[in-house]
Design an enzyme around this catalytic site. Structure first.
Site, mmCIF file in Angstrom:
data_model
loop_
_atom_site.group_PDB
_atom_site.id
_atom_site.type_symbol
_atom_site.label_atom_id
_atom_site.label_comp_id
_atom_site.label_asym_id
_atom_site.label_seq_id
_atom_site.Cartn_x
_atom_site.Cartn_y
_atom_site.Cartn_z
ATOM 1 N N LYS A 108 0.703 -1.053 -0.061
ATOM 2 C CA LYS A 108 0.001 0.128 0.090
ATOM 3 C C LYS A 108 0.893 1.416 0.133
ATOM 4 O O LYS A 108 1.922 0.976 0.562
ATOM 5 C CB LYS A 108 -0.802 0.116 1.276
ATOM 6 C CG LYS A 108 -2.097 0.906 1.092
ATOM 7 C CD LYS A 108 -3.128 -0.109 0.469
ATOM 8 C CE LYS A 108 -4.394 0.841 0.056
ATOM 9 N NZ LYS A 108 -5.374 -0.171 -0.379
HETATM 10 P P1 NAD Z 1 -12.950 7.328 -3.622
HETATM 11 O O1 NAD Z 1 -11.872 8.323 -3.307
HETATM 12 O O2 NAD Z 1 -13.282 7.065 -4.962
HETATM 13 O O3 NAD Z 1 -14.195 7.588 -2.995
HETATM 14 C C1 NAD Z 1 -14.160 7.814 -1.388
HETATM 15 C C2 NAD Z 1 -15.679 8.330 -1.283
HETATM 16 O O4 NAD Z 1 -15.770 8.278 0.425
HETATM 17 C C3 NAD Z 1 -15.736 9.667 -1.526
HETATM 18 O O5 NAD Z 1 -17.333 9.737 -2.076
HETATM 19 C C4 NAD Z 1 -15.809 10.528 -0.221
HETATM 20 O O6 NAD Z 1 -16.612 11.815 -0.333
HETATM 21 C C5 NAD Z 1 -16.380 9.485 0.859
HETATM 22 N N1 NAD Z 1 -16.053 9.624 2.111
HETATM 23 C C6 NAD Z 1 -15.061 10.157 2.680
HETATM 24 N N2 NAD Z 1 -15.060 10.365 4.041
HETATM 25 C C7 NAD Z 1 -16.431 10.046 4.465
HETATM 26 C C8 NAD Z 1 -17.184 9.738 5.587
HETATM 27 N N3 NAD Z 1 -16.546 10.407 6.841
HETATM 28 N N4 NAD Z 1 -18.328 9.539 5.543
HETATM 29 C C9 NAD Z 1 -18.950 9.269 4.372
HETATM 30 N N5 NAD Z 1 -18.462 9.342 3.035
HETATM 31 C C10 NAD Z 1 -16.826 9.644 3.002
HETATM 32 O O7 NAD Z 1 -12.240 5.960 -2.779
HETATM 33 P P2 NAD Z 1 -12.769 4.558 -3.225
HETATM 34 O O8 NAD Z 1 -11.649 3.771 -4.478
HETATM 35 O O9 NAD Z 1 -13.985 4.417 -3.432
HETATM 36 O O10 NAD Z 1 -12.459 3.782 -1.770
HETATM 37 C C11 NAD Z 1 -13.330 3.476 -0.801
HETATM 38 C C12 NAD Z 1 -12.878 2.781 0.095
HETATM 39 O O11 NAD Z 1 -12.769 1.114 -0.640
HETATM 40 C C13 NAD Z 1 -11.529 2.735 0.782
HETATM 41 O O12 NAD Z 1 -11.672 2.150 2.238
HETATM 42 C C14 NAD Z 1 -10.681 1.947 -0.140
HETATM 43 O O13 NAD Z 1 -9.343 1.556 0.534
HETATM 44 C C15 NAD Z 1 -11.329 0.872 -0.250
HETATM 45 N N6 NAD Z 1 -11.178 -0.255 -1.574
HETATM 46 C C16 NAD Z 1 -11.114 0.513 -2.656
HETATM 47 C C17 NAD Z 1 -10.791 -0.296 -3.669
HETATM 48 C C18 NAD Z 1 -10.975 0.275 -5.066
HETATM 49 O O14 NAD Z 1 -10.747 -0.590 -6.277
HETATM 50 N N7 NAD Z 1 -10.900 1.506 -5.465
HETATM 51 C C19 NAD Z 1 -10.478 -1.582 -3.597
HETATM 52 C C20 NAD Z 1 -10.629 -2.184 -2.432
HETATM 53 C C21 NAD Z 1 -11.034 -1.402 -1.159
#
Ligand code: NAD
Length: 420
Positions: A108
């Site tokens: 990461k």
């Molecule tokens: P992203 O940046 O596309 O979106 C994050 C979202 O979370 C945004 O809508 C933001 O406004 C919202 N957010 C942030 N703080 C918040 C809060 N306190 N309350 C409500 N909403 C809030 O990120 P993503 O890629 O969608 O990742 C989201 C989660 O999923 C993370 O934990 C990431 O590690 C995990 N994840 C992502 C992937 C991937 O393929 N992108 C894969 C596995 C896990």
């Protein structure tokens, strides 16, 4: 072992690991070696800002282990990123990759920056500079990056281009989550959210609830949350609540998922979608629903929130949304809330990243149907193993999923010796 890793997220990953180590009776001698990252890289990234100043941003990359293959994991651009959080996320990636039987260790990375405060030009400068600083420590057989919060396909294209410029050849397999057409795979963009929805359907099925009778609340509306909401809605689940960092909406009559996605794509967040149906973001989680999908950040379901939940399934799209204290509350409640743990629930992302890496290495690309079909088969395999193990050992789904992951890494380390 004394270590530099600290903070609530790292403590959470450490506590979870010790629960599993106790459950598996892992000898003390093996524990530090399994838990602490093999390597952590901290870099300074100076860039030219649009106003002529030079600003320096802290960048991190943690390679948890290289026992099963290269490290693999996302890159997070967020203001509060630190080495403890990145280490925790790398550790979770290890158990996730092992559970899915992928030939990877966990990795990461991140930069402490609010990407929304940067211009496009500054974001490109920072992305390229971060990758340039990482070049001595990464490679297609060493550490393969991907997107995470605050990064996207464009950032991956800049990473790949910067790495390739230094090699003098195009090296698409250095990152996954790239745009299709520059070595990206069809299906990667929606893979994580699609997997969250796919597994939520498996859980609803196990509880005897038809998707068309079910309701859902999704927290976080970025890549994962928006595609999870679309995937749930595609089979008739009614989305009654949604939130992001800017606002929360709740309407028991149902929200229009496509209109929400269109608004978020156009404006960058959910604020301003509607003046009606807003709700306090914390209260949103307390509303009754069948599927609650936390898809935002770590630790949004703490013990207090867990006491108030009125859902039947928690589908963890985010990494680490449920604290160990909340897990204990859920176990004590004993009312059968079905938790699909993060390392299973959001594994669709890394599974399709693996497919992308394989396609890049072979320079042979698959159709979207092939990708999605293989993804669903992989998720079904993991699902069946986790559910069977939880039943056999009388443990939570999280303990079962992590036990499978930790055990695989431990076995490989034993077979190989101390080096990796
Ligand atoms: P992203 O940046 O596309 O979106 C994050 C979202 O979370 C945004 O809508 C933001 O406004 C919202 N957010 C942030 N703080 C918040 C809060 N306190 N309350 C409500 N909403 C809030 O990120 P993503 O890629 O969608 O990742 C989201 C989660 O999923 C993370 O934990 C990431 O590690 C995990 N994840 C992502 C992937 C991937 O393929 N992108 C894969 C596995 C896990």
């Amino acid at each position: 072992m004394k270590s530099l890793y600290a903070g609530p997220v790292f403590e959470m990953a450490r506590n979870q690991f010790h629960v599993i180590a106790d459950h598996l009776s892992i000898p003390e001698d093996d524990r530090d070696r399994l838990l602490y990252p093999k390597r952590a890289i901290v870099v300074s990234c100076p860039i030219h800002m649009d106003d002529g100043r030079t600003e320096v941003f802290a960048g991190y990359r943690v390679q948890h282990h290289l026992t099963l293959g290269p490290a693999k994991g996302g890159t997070r651009f967020a203001a509060n990123v630190d080495i403890g959080e990145i280490a925790a996320l790398a550790i979770w990636m290890s158990w996730k990759c092992a559970l899915a039987d992928l030939p990877y260790g966990g990795g990461k990375g991140g930069v402490a920056v609010d990407p929304r405060a940067l211009s496009l030009n500054e974001l490109e400068n920072l992305s390229r500079r971060y990758m340039q600083e990482m070049i001595p420590f990464v490679g297609p057989r060493v550490d393969v990056m991907a997107p995470d919060m605050g990064t996207n396909e464009q950032v991956m294209a800049w990473f790949m281009d910067t790495y390739s410029m230094y090699q003098g050849i195009t090296v698409p397999e250095i990152v996954t989550g790239k745009p299709v057409g520059t070595g990206g795979t069809l299906g990667r963009r929606e893979a994580t959210g699609h997997g969250v929805a796919f597994l939520a359907f498996r859980a609803l099925d196990a509880l005897g609830v038809a998707p068309t009778e079910a309701t859902a609340i999704v927290q976080g509306f970025g890549n994962v949350g928006s595609h999870a909401a679309l995937g749930l809605a595609a089979r008739g689940v009614k989305l009654i609540g949604v939130s992001d960092a800017s606002i929360a909406y709740y309407d028991p009559k149902g929200l229009d998922v496509r209109a929400l996605v269109a608004h978020a794509v156009k404006t960058g967040d959910l604020a301003g979608y509607s003046g009606q149906a807003t709700i306090d973001a914390r209260t949103l989680l307390d509303q009754p629903c069948d599927v609650l999908a936390p898809c935002a950040i770590e630790r949004t379901i703490d013990a207090d929130a867990a006491r108030r939940l009125r859902c039947r399934v928690i589908a963890e799209g985010a990494n680490g949304p449920t604290t160990p204290e909340a897990d204990r509350v859920l176990a004590e409640r004993n009312d059968g809330i079905f938790v699909i743990p993060d390392i299973l629930c959001n594994s669709g992302g890394v599974i399709v990243s693996y497919f992308e890496w394989v396609q890049d290495l072979q320079q042979y690309f698959w159709s979207r149907d092939e990708v999605m079909d293989r993804l669903e088969r992989a998720l079904d395999r993991s699902w069946a193993m986790v559910v069977a193990r939880a039943k056999r050992d009388g443990v939570s789904n999280r303990t079962a999923a992590m036990a499978i992951g930790v055990e695989r890494v431990q076995k490989a380390k034993h077979a190989r010796g101390l080096f990796p």
